[in-house]
Write a protein that holds these residues in place. Structure first.
Motif: not given
Length: 470
Positions: A8-14, A409-412
């Motif tokens: 699952v790709e987590l978009d850090p920008v979003l 993305g995980v950190e955010v």
């Protein structure tokens, strides 16, 4: 991150945008209330000094408690935003720090220090300093909150209409502080926002006052609070519509694609209709189930019946904002503006008939209108900020280029969940305490008013027996 064996790709920008939107949205609720409430306290103290009428001091004593709690929650929720500039938006800080850093610093030096210095007198000095000095402290705190709005909106407006700077070697450098601060959209945003804060406070005061009148508690305080709030609403609601029109014309000049999204216009044409309802369909570049009034958008935006209004297709897809949230948030804001105008007009009619304080359906309506100012501010903020996308500095720096390169993305996502949980816990208790203060009501007045905290009459009884004060 994996789920069920699938990546699952987590978009850090979003996620960074969602996190900042959550924090800002939560934070803005408190300044939007305390800016107006600080001015209200200054007015009450001035009236108390001038007239000596106990009702003004009782109102001030009551609302200063609400102000103290709200101000504290606003400070706490605002601290987090400063850290996010370094953690999530380091590229933006590096590129725009020469502009944003000093403007935020000026806000602290000229506004927050002023508020913090005189806030102690306002909260604890009523019986310790002369009345005039206490009134002066209330005025200084009110001016400090306005200074805070001034600098924050100057920084935000520069991001929408950057002026007075030049982008050299990948960094914004100041050429004129006057042009950077008083950028093209700043006067309209400042007037629109400050008026919105006063309207928000007026509806909260009116709502609490209407509840006191409906329950038969604190009749003098309720009558005076409702009267003052309704006069302000009658003046500012139509003024806000006029200011909003000027702000819209300024946005059309500098950010026409945002206006196209707000109006739901996809094609450029003359005699553009005003879309009252529709479901934007970006894939097909159209609105489904559209209900529109012919030519009205051209008349409002260009002041010409057949004026040309650009549609979203005039810009590449990667330069258009997300249409649906901008389209709907704008309509929520406008609808609430119309509601505010209607409430003000009804109050004038009831005041003329001598029924402002004892019309049950109107008092119930006003009581239920407590949150409308906050909702309108959030809707307007969403319209403004989402409508600026995909730019963080309009036309010069994209949001995707402003995020910190090292974050994932995980950190955010983890920090976002932590923020939501912490805010729900801490500020849930704060709001609970505010509700308790409202239920308790003002301190009893000396003498014959000592029992005013208990119900004095059913709602159906006339208020003619209550003294005319207020």
């Amino acid at each position: 991150m994996t789920k069920g064996g699938l990546a699952v790709e987590l978009d850090p920008v979003l996620l960074a945008r969602i996190q900042f939107a959550f924090v800002v949205s939560f934070h803005i609720l408190f300044p939007s209330f305390t800016i107006g409430l600080a001015a209200y306290l200054a007015v009450l103290e001035g009236l108390w000094l001038r007239t000596g009428r106990e009702v003004y001091q009782r109102l001030s004593r009551f609302w200063v408690k609400i102000f103290a709690v709200s101000f504290g929650m606003g400070v706490v929720s605002g601290i987090v935003m400063s850290y996010q500039f370094g953690t999530n938006w380091s590229e933006f800080s590096a590129v725009a720090g020469n502009v944003i850093g000093p403007l935020m610093g000026y806000e602290v030096v000229t506004a927050f220090f002023m508020e913090a210095t005189f806030l102690g007198i306002l909260l604890f000095g009523r019986n310790r300093v002369p009345p005039f000095l206490y009134f002066l402290a209330a005025c200084v705190v009110a001016v400090g909150t306005l200074f805070s709005a001034f600098w924050i909106l100057a920084a935000n407006s520069w991001m929408h209409t950057p002026d007075g700077t030049v982008l050299r070697d990948g960094v914004f450098r100041i050429e004129s502080w006057a042009q950077a601060v008083f950028n093209p959209s700043f006067p309209y945003r400042l007037a629109h926002m400050v008026t919105a804060t006063f309207l928000t406070t007026a509806f909260v005061v009116a709502s609490v006052s209407a509840w006191y009148l409906r329950t038969g508690r604190f009749p003098r305080v309720g009558r005076k609070g409702l009267s003052m709030a309704m006069w302000l609403i009658c003046i500012l609601a139509p003024a806000q519509i006029f200011i909003g029109d000027l702000h819209g014309l300024n946005t059309l000049e500098h950010q026409p694609v945002k206006v196209a999204a707000m109006e739901g216009h996809w094609e450029t044409h003359r005699g553009a209709p005003m879309v009252l309802f529709g479901i934007p369909d970006p894939a097909n570049e159209t609105n489904r189930y559209e209900v529109a009034i012919p030519n009205l958008a051209s008349l409002i935006l260009t002041h010409q019946w057949d004026g040309e209004v650009k549609g979203l297709t005039a810009w590449p897809e990667d330069e258009r904002p997300p249409v649906a949230p901008v389209f709907w948030s704008f309509r929520v804001m406008v609808a609430i503006g119309v509601l505010m105008l209607a409430v003000g007009a009804i109050s004038l009619w009831l005041r003329w008939r001598g029924r402002l304080y004892d019309t049950p359906w109107f008092l119930r309506l006003v009581q239920y209108c407590m949150p409308v100012g906050f909702v309108a501010i959030l809707a307007g903020w969403f319209t403004t900020e989402i409508g600026r996308q995909p730019w963080v500095v309009y036309g010069l720096m994209r949001t995707g280029n402003a995020v910190s390169p090292a974050i994932g993305g995980v950190e955010v996502l983890v920090s976002l969940i932590a923020f939501v949980a912490a805010y729900a816990f801490i500020f849930g208790f704060g709001i609970y305490y505010l509700v308790k203060l409202v239920r308790k009501g003002p301190d009893p007045a000396p003498g014959p008013d000592v029992s005013e905290g208990t119900p004095m009459r059913p709602l159906s009884m006339p208020v003619d027996t209550i003294d005319a004060e207020g």
